[in-house]
Design a protein around this motif. Sequence first.
Motif, PDB file in Angstrom:
ATOM      1  N   SER A 139      15.039  69.688  -0.876  1.00 10.03           N
ATOM      2  CA  SER A 139      13.907  69.660   0.033  1.00 10.03           C
ATOM      3  C   SER A 139      14.325  69.091   1.379  1.00 10.03           C
ATOM      4  O   SER A 139      15.231  68.277   1.475  1.00 10.03           O
ATOM      5  CB  SER A 139      12.788  68.810  -0.564  1.00 10.03           C
ATOM      6  OG  SER A 139      13.237  67.489  -0.744  1.00 10.03           O
ATOM      7  N   ARG A 151       9.127  68.951   2.634  1.00  7.78           N
ATOM      8  CA  ARG A 151       8.837  70.368   2.468  1.00  7.78           C
ATOM      9  C   ARG A 151       9.326  70.811   1.099  1.00  7.78           C
ATOM     10  O   ARG A 151      10.419  70.481   0.676  1.00  7.78           O
ATOM     11  CB  ARG A 151       9.530  71.210   3.541  1.00  7.78           C
ATOM     12  CG  ARG A 151       9.236  72.709   3.419  1.00  7.78           C
ATOM     13  CD  ARG A 151       9.924  73.485   4.531  1.00  7.78           C
ATOM     14  NE  ARG A 151      11.371  73.365   4.445  1.00  7.78           N
ATOM     15  CZ  ARG A 151      12.144  74.138   3.680  1.00  7.78           C
ATOM     16  NH1 ARG A 151      11.604  75.078   2.925  1.00  7.78           N
ATOM     17  NH2 ARG A 151      13.457  73.980   3.664  1.00  7.78           N
ATOM     18  N   GLN A 152       8.462  71.532   0.392  1.00 10.65           N
ATOM     19  CA  GLN A 152       8.825  72.142  -0.872  1.00 10.65           C
ATOM     20  C   GLN A 152       8.362  73.591  -0.833  1.00 10.65           C
ATOM     21  O   GLN A 152       7.448  73.941  -0.089  1.00 10.65           O
ATOM     22  CB  GLN A 152       8.161  71.419  -2.055  1.00 10.65           C
ATOM     23  CG  GLN A 152       6.646  71.533  -2.069  1.00 10.65           C
ATOM     24  CD  GLN A 152       6.024  70.799  -3.237  1.00 10.65           C
ATOM     25  OE1 GLN A 152       6.483  69.743  -3.639  1.00 10.65           O
ATOM     26  NE2 GLN A 152       4.962  71.366  -3.788  1.00 10.65           N
ATOM     27  N   GLY A 153       8.992  74.427  -1.609  1.00  9.99           N
ATOM     28  CA  GLY A 153       8.573  75.824  -1.558  1.00  9.99           C
ATOM     29  C   GLY A 153       9.327  76.692  -2.524  1.00  9.99           C
ATOM     30  O   GLY A 153      10.216  76.254  -3.255  1.00  9.99           O
ATOM     31  N   GLY A 154       8.957  77.957  -2.498  1.00  7.51           N
ATOM     32  CA  GLY A 154       9.562  78.967  -3.360  1.00  7.51           C
ATOM     33  C   GLY A 154       9.101  80.344  -2.922  1.00  7.51           C
ATOM     34  O   GLY A 154       8.722  80.567  -1.765  1.00  7.51           O
ATOM     35  N   THR A 155       9.114  81.285  -3.857  1.00 13.71           N
ATOM     36  CA  THR A 155       8.721  82.657  -3.526  1.00 13.71           C
ATOM     37  C   THR A 155       7.237  82.775  -3.211  1.00 13.71           C
ATOM     38  O   THR A 155       6.810  83.677  -2.497  1.00 13.71           O
ATOM     39  CB  THR A 155       9.074  83.587  -4.700  1.00 13.71           C
ATOM     40  OG1 THR A 155       8.412  83.111  -5.891  1.00 13.71           O
ATOM     41  CG2 THR A 155      10.575  83.602  -4.938  1.00 13.71           C
ATOM     42  N   GLY A 157       5.481  80.694  -1.471  1.00 11.61           N
ATOM     43  CA  GLY A 157       5.159  80.124  -0.185  1.00 11.61           C
ATOM     44  C   GLY A 157       5.735  78.735  -0.033  1.00 11.61           C
ATOM     45  O   GLY A 157       6.528  78.266  -0.861  1.00 11.61           O
ATOM     46  N   GLN A 158       5.332  78.065   1.050  1.00  5.40           N
ATOM     47  CA  GLN A 158       5.844  76.744   1.369  1.00  5.40           C
ATOM     48  C   GLN A 158       4.702  75.732   1.408  1.00  5.40           C
ATOM     49  O   GLN A 158       3.563  76.077   1.723  1.00  5.40           O
ATOM     50  CB  GLN A 158       6.550  76.758   2.730  1.00  5.40           C
ATOM     51  CG  GLN A 158       7.691  77.750   2.832  1.00  5.40           C
ATOM     52  CD  GLN A 158       8.919  77.295   2.079  1.00  5.40           C
ATOM     53  OE1 GLN A 158       9.174  76.097   1.974  1.00  5.40           O
ATOM     54  NE2 GLN A 158       9.688  78.241   1.542  1.00  5.40           N
ATOM     55  N   THR A 159       5.045  74.485   1.089  1.00  5.16           N
ATOM     56  CA  THR A 159       4.090  73.386   1.191  1.00  5.16           C
ATOM     57  C   THR A 159       4.730  72.286   2.017  1.00  5.16           C
ATOM     58  O   THR A 159       5.830  71.814   1.700  1.00  5.16           O
ATOM     59  CB  THR A 159       3.710  72.833  -0.191  1.00  5.16           C
ATOM     60  OG1 THR A 159       3.096  73.857  -0.968  1.00  5.16           O
ATOM     61  CG2 THR A 159       2.742  71.664  -0.052  1.00  5.16           C
ATOM     62  N   ASP A 180      -0.511  74.064   2.541  1.00  5.21           N
ATOM     63  CA  ASP A 180       0.064  75.215   1.860  1.00  5.21           C
ATOM     64  C   ASP A 180       0.114  76.412   2.799  1.00  5.21           C
ATOM     65  O   ASP A 180      -0.876  76.712   3.494  1.00  5.21           O
ATOM     66  CB  ASP A 180      -0.760  75.576   0.623  1.00  5.21           C
ATOM     67  CG  ASP A 180      -0.694  74.492  -0.449  1.00  5.21           C
ATOM     68  OD1 ASP A 180       0.274  73.699  -0.424  1.00  5.21           O
ATOM     69  OD2 ASP A 180      -1.601  74.440  -1.291  1.00  5.21           O
ATOM     70  N   PRO A 183       3.947  83.140   2.176  1.00  4.46           N
ATOM     71  CA  PRO A 183       5.305  83.533   2.582  1.00  4.46           C
ATOM     72  C   PRO A 183       5.385  84.070   4.007  1.00  4.46           C
ATOM     73  O   PRO A 183       6.433  83.949   4.652  1.00  4.46           O
ATOM     74  CB  PRO A 183       5.674  84.614   1.551  1.00  4.46           C
ATOM     75  CG  PRO A 183       4.865  84.270   0.347  1.00  4.46           C
ATOM     76  CD  PRO A 183       3.577  83.737   0.872  1.00  4.46           C
ATOM     77  N   SER A 233       5.050  71.293  -8.341  1.00  2.00           N
ATOM     78  CA  SER A 233       6.163  70.976  -7.452  1.00  2.00           C
ATOM     79  C   SER A 233       7.473  71.098  -8.212  1.00  2.00           C
ATOM     80  O   SER A 233       7.548  70.757  -9.398  1.00  2.00           O
ATOM     81  CB  SER A 233       6.017  69.556  -6.893  1.00  2.00           C
ATOM     82  OG  SER A 233       7.144  69.202  -6.118  1.00  2.00           O
TER      83      SER A 233
END
Length: 363
Positions: A139, A151-155, A157-159, A180, A183, A233
């Motif tokens: 992160s 910042r955390q995220g994946g496919t 979207g991002q948070t 939130d 993408p 998360s």
Amino acid sequence: MILERYFGRRFFMSFMAVTITMIVIMGLIDLMDELGDFPELAFGQVLGIVLLKLPEAYYEIIPLVMILASVALFLRLARSSEMVVLRASGRSALRGLLAPAAVALAIGLLGLAVGNPLVAATAKRHHDLVNSYSGRTYSDLAIASEGLWLRQGGTAGQTVIYAARSSSDLSTLYGPSFYDFAPDGQPLRRISANTARLEAGAWLLEDAKIWDLAENINPEATARQEAQLSVPSDLTQDRILDSFGSPEYIPIWELPKFIDQLEEAGFSARRYAIWFQSELAQPVFLVALVLISAALTMGHTRGANVGLSVLTAVLLGFGLHYVRNFAHILGENGQLPILLAAWAPPVASLFIGLGILLHLEDG
């Protein structure tokens, strides 16, 4: 000064011989380990990983190198009866230790001024390179005077996470806000809470308020309150601390500014402060190891149990090193004051070495 230069040169040569030996051994061991961990990489890439790791690995064992170099030097001086000649000339054996102690102090200061920044740069590069080859991601984290950003995220979207402050281990955020994003970058929702605690696979929010930020919707009109809310998360405490930056990755000259920045932002900088003070105390500890090794091995070898003396010197040096590390841990946990945890073991080791020398010295 001829005698002092002679002893200083002999000690430096002994130190370099042990250094080269240890670097070669560690390099070969690390090369075998990395070849097993990354069989798909080219040999040149694996060798690059090993070379980046070597400065940090060697920096950690400098106390061991100092012990072995001191034992090797004073055993040779004892076998050649040079220490006997020194005493017979009317000089104290303590006089012969001034040059090796000065060389050890110079090595410690040089390691502090040059070695530490070099190790910080290579260790950080090694860490990033290994993570990129392993496919691990971490992160993003930023510290500012107004608080903490994650910042955390994946496919999906991002948070983006903001917190006014956090616990010392970064497992609990106080006054957090979660934003939130889809993408494509469009905002989806905002969550504000009293606290957010990181548990297995989720943030557990207390007293949360959720706003839906979708188009054509009044966020405040549709806002709702939740006593507890779980936000998924993929972060872990270790990953957050890794993004936060290990003290070993920050050059010693940049640490005071970094510590001030953390404290200004309301975060605990104890972990970094104890590392900073421990690094400053390192030269004193190296001098203490030289004195202790000399006190136990500089006597005449005829009729003496040399093996027992060498073993005692090495074990005592290792014991003091582990006591220093234990005090470091107590300082990080807040059970000892920072200055006491960082400086008491090196200074105590120095006095132990001087005490043994004054007890055994008969000149």
